[in-house]
Design a protein around this motif. Structure first.
Motif, PDB file in Angstrom:
ATOM      1  N   VAL A 184       0.836  -1.108   0.135  1.00  0.00           N
ATOM      2  CA  VAL A 184      -0.139  -0.040  -0.178  1.00  0.00           C
ATOM      3  C   VAL A 184       1.003   1.218   0.136  1.00  0.00           C
ATOM      4  CG1 VAL A 184      -1.673   1.329   1.319  1.00  0.00           C
ATOM      5  CG2 VAL A 184      -1.943  -1.299   1.160  1.00  0.00           C
ATOM      6  N   LEU A 188       1.133   3.853  -3.210  1.00  0.00           N
ATOM      7  CA  LEU A 188       0.996   5.134  -3.251  1.00  0.00           C
ATOM      8  C   LEU A 188       2.080   5.950  -3.708  1.00  0.00           C
ATOM      9  CD1 LEU A 188      -1.241   4.995   0.187  1.00  0.00           C
ATOM     10  CD2 LEU A 188      -2.017   5.538  -2.260  1.00  0.00           C
ATOM     11  N   THR A 191       2.728   5.986  -7.325  1.00  0.00           N
ATOM     12  CA  THR A 191       1.642   6.432  -8.254  1.00  0.00           C
ATOM     13  C   THR A 191       2.005   8.021  -7.982  1.00  0.00           C
ATOM     14  OG1 THR A 191       0.422   4.575  -7.767  1.00  0.00           O
ATOM     15  CG2 THR A 191      -0.580   6.527  -8.676  1.00  0.00           C
ATOM     16  N   GLU A 195       2.690  10.089 -11.107  1.00  0.00           N
ATOM     17  CA  GLU A 195       1.478  11.195 -11.541  1.00  0.00           C
ATOM     18  C   GLU A 195       2.095  12.856 -11.407  1.00  0.00           C
ATOM     19  OE1 GLU A 195      -3.260  12.167 -10.660  1.00  0.00           O
ATOM     20  OE2 GLU A 195      -2.428  10.010 -10.809  1.00  0.00           O
ATOM     21  N   ASN A 204      -7.357   8.224 -12.715  1.00  0.00           N
ATOM     22  CA  ASN A 204      -7.886   8.469 -11.536  1.00  0.00           C
ATOM     23  C   ASN A 204      -6.581   7.991 -10.568  1.00  0.00           C
ATOM     24  OD1 ASN A 204      -9.051   6.918  -8.754  1.00  0.00           O
ATOM     25  ND2 ASN A 204     -10.407   8.496  -9.447  1.00  0.00           N
ATOM     26  N   PHE A 205      -6.289   8.808  -9.787  1.00  0.00           N
ATOM     27  CA  PHE A 205      -5.123   8.550  -8.593  1.00  0.00           C
ATOM     28  C   PHE A 205      -5.183   7.331  -7.987  1.00  0.00           C
ATOM     29  CE2 PHE A 205      -2.945   8.596  -4.750  1.00  0.00           C
ATOM     30  CZ  PHE A 205      -1.559   8.884  -5.109  1.00  0.00           C
ATOM     31  N   TRP A 206      -6.429   7.008  -7.500  1.00  0.00           N
ATOM     32  CA  TRP A 206      -6.666   6.040  -6.451  1.00  0.00           C
ATOM     33  C   TRP A 206      -6.622   4.575  -7.195  1.00  0.00           C
ATOM     34  CZ3 TRP A 206      -5.297   7.218  -1.739  1.00  0.00           C
ATOM     35  CH2 TRP A 206      -5.454   8.366  -1.196  1.00  0.00           C
ATOM     36  N   ALA A 207      -7.190   4.663  -8.272  1.00  0.00           N
ATOM     37  CA  ALA A 207      -7.173   3.601  -9.208  1.00  0.00           C
ATOM     38  C   ALA A 207      -5.849   3.180  -9.644  1.00  0.00           C
ATOM     39  CB  ALA A 207      -8.245   3.787 -10.550  1.00  0.00           C
ATOM     40  N   SER A 208      -4.981   4.163 -10.092  1.00  0.00           N
ATOM     41  CA  SER A 208      -3.778   3.842 -10.333  1.00  0.00           C
ATOM     42  C   SER A 208      -2.835   3.221  -9.368  1.00  0.00           C
ATOM     43  CB  SER A 208      -3.221   5.008 -11.053  1.00  0.00           C
ATOM     44  OG  SER A 208      -3.722   5.490 -12.033  1.00  0.00           O
ATOM     45  N   ALA A 209      -3.044   3.694  -8.053  1.00  0.00           N
ATOM     46  CA  ALA A 209      -2.605   3.297  -6.957  1.00  0.00           C
ATOM     47  C   ALA A 209      -2.961   1.937  -6.562  1.00  0.00           C
ATOM     48  CB  ALA A 209      -2.731   4.209  -5.706  1.00  0.00           C
ATOM     49  N   ALA A 210      -4.135   1.705  -6.624  1.00  0.00           N
ATOM     50  CA  ALA A 210      -4.484   0.324  -6.369  1.00  0.00           C
ATOM     51  C   ALA A 210      -3.888  -0.729  -7.285  1.00  0.00           C
ATOM     52  CB  ALA A 210      -6.296   0.092  -6.477  1.00  0.00           C
ATOM     53  N   THR A 213      -0.411  -1.028  -6.334  1.00  0.00           N
ATOM     54  CA  THR A 213      -0.243  -1.826  -5.059  1.00  0.00           C
ATOM     55  C   THR A 213      -0.540  -3.379  -5.182  1.00  0.00           C
ATOM     56  OG1 THR A 213      -1.110   0.010  -3.695  1.00  0.00           O
ATOM     57  CG2 THR A 213      -1.618  -2.238  -2.769  1.00  0.00           C
TER      58      THR A 213
END
Length: 332
Positions: A184, A188, A191, A195, A204-210, A213
Motif C-alpha cells: 500500500v 501510493l 503512483t 503522476e 484516477n489517482f486512487w485507481a492507479s495506486a490500487a 499496489t
C-alpha cells in the motif's frame, strides 16, 4: 569467521560464476530489445471487404506478419476498438486521403511505427495522410518514459520486499501484514511520483495506486512464498521470474507484440508485465481490458500465500514431530 585465505579454486569459481550471471543478465535484457519488431500487432481497417483486403495486402507486402488486421465498419468503431484496447491503431481511408488513428498511451513505439507505416501507404497511393492520437500520453511525459522507467522499480521493489520480509519478519501473519503494508505504501508512493513528479499518469489517482499496489504485493508475495518454502533456492527462482525474465519481457518499454514469440506472451503472464499492462490500462484507458492482468496478478498473489501457508504448516509439523521425539527420549 574463518581467517584462512581463499584458495585459487574458490576465487576462480566465484569469478566464473559471477561472469556467467552477468552474461545471462545481458542476454535476458538485451535479446528482447535487439529482436524487437512488429509481430501480429492488432490493427483496425475501416472499409468494405475489398478495401480492407487491398490494404492488408499492401501491409503484408511491406512487412509480412507485422499486423493482425480487424475490419470495422466506420471511424467511430475504429476509435472505440482503440479505447477498448482491442487494437493499437486504425487505418481509415476516405475521399480526402488516409487517416491513421493511433494511441501513444498504449505504446509510443507502436504509435510511431503505425504513423510511419500510414505515411508510407499514403505516399504509395498518392494521397494525403492525417494522424490522430486518440489516446495520447500526458503533455509532461509525451514519450511515456516514466512508465517505462517504472518497470525495473516495480520488479526490484517487490523482489527486495519479499527477500527483506523473510530475513527480518517472523510469523506467517506478521509477514502477510508486512507485505500488505509495504504494498500500500509503495503503491501510493510510486503512483504519486509517476503522476505528480513525472506527470506520466493522467487517470484516477486512487485507481492507479490500487493497480500499482496489487502488482507490488503480488510480486513480493511470490518471492516471499518461494523463499519461505524453499530457502535460498526460492530467492533464486524469484529472481529469475521477476528480474531476469519478468522485467525485460514486460513490454513496458515497447509492447508485448514487438517481442520475439512466445516471449511477449510469457511476459504478460509474469508479475512485472501484468502490473505494467494493468497500470497502463487503468491510467489511460478507463480500465479497459484489465481482466487478464488482474487474473494473472491475483494468481501469483494466491500462489505466494499458499506457499507461505504451506511453509508454516510444514514447520509446525516438524516442530511437533521433534517435540514428540524429545518427549519419548526423555521418558526412555
Amino acid at each position: 569467521m574463518s581467517t584462512t585465505p581463499s584458495t585459487g579454486r574458490t576465487i576462480g569459481g566465484l569469478a566464473v560464476g559471477l561472469s556467467l550471471l552477468l552474461s545471462v543478465m545481458l542476454l535476458c535484457f538485451g535479446l528482447p530489445a535487439i529482436n524487437s519488431e512488429p509481430r501480429d500487432v492488432p490493427l483496425a481497417i475501416v472499409g468494405d471487404e475489398a478495401t480492407v483486403g487491398a490494404l492488408e495486402s499492401t501491409l503484408d507486402a511491406a512487412q509480412g506478419g507485422a499486423f493482425d488486421v480487424m475490419a470495422v465498419t466506420d471511424a467511430a468503431a475504429a476509435e472505440q476498438s482503440i479505447r477498448d484496447r482491442e487494437v493499437y491503431g486504425a487505418l481509415i481511408p476516405g475521399s480526402d486521403g488516409l487517416t491513421v488513428d493511433v494511441a501513444s498511451a498504449a505504446s509510443p513505439t507502436v504509435a510511431a511505427a503505425l504513423t510511419a507505416m500510414g505515411q508510407a501507404v499514403a505516399a504509395q497511393a498518392g494521397v494525403e495522410v492525417t494522424v490522430n492520437d486518440v489516446v495520447p500520453t500526458s503533455e509532461d511525459d509525451p514519450k511515456g518514459v516514466g512508465l517505462s522507467a517504472g518497470a525495473l522499480p516495480i520488479a526490484l521493489g517487490g523482489f527486495m520486499a519479499g527477500v527483506a520480509t523473510t530475513l527480518v519478519i517472523r510469523g506467517t501473519r506478521q509477514r502477510l501484514v508486512t507485505m500488505a503494508t509495504f504494498g500500500v505504501v509503495a503503491g501510493l508512493a510510486m503512483t504519486a511520483i509517476l503522476e505528480f513528479a513525472f506527470g506520466t499518469l493522467t487517470g484516477n489517482f486512487w485507481a492507479s495506486a490500487a493497480a500499482a499496489t496489487l502488482g507490488i504485493v503480488a510480486t513480493g508475495m511470490t518471492v516471499l512464498g518461494l523463499e519461505s518454502l524453499l530457502g535460498k533456492p526460492g530467492i533464486a527462482i524469484g529472481a529469475v521470474l521477476v528480474v531476469l525474465l519478468g522485467n525485460p519481457l514486460s513490454g513496458l518499454t515497447s509492447a508485448p507484440e514487438l517481442l520475439p514469440r512466445p516471449w511477449g506472451t510469457i511476459g504478460q503472464l509474469l508479475p512485472p508485465g501484468a502490473t505494467g499492462t494493468l497500470l497502463r490500462n487503468v491510467a489511460f484507458f478507463d480500465g479497459a481490458a484489465i481482466a487478464q492482468p488482474l487474473m494473472v496478478l491475483c494468481s501469483w498473489l494466491a500462489i505466494g500465500v499458499v506457499l507461505l501457508w504451506l511453509s508454516a504448516w510444514l514447520s509446525a509439523r516438524r516442530l511437533a514431530a521433534s517435540t514428540v521425539d524429545a518427549t519419548g527420549a526423555s521418558v526412555a
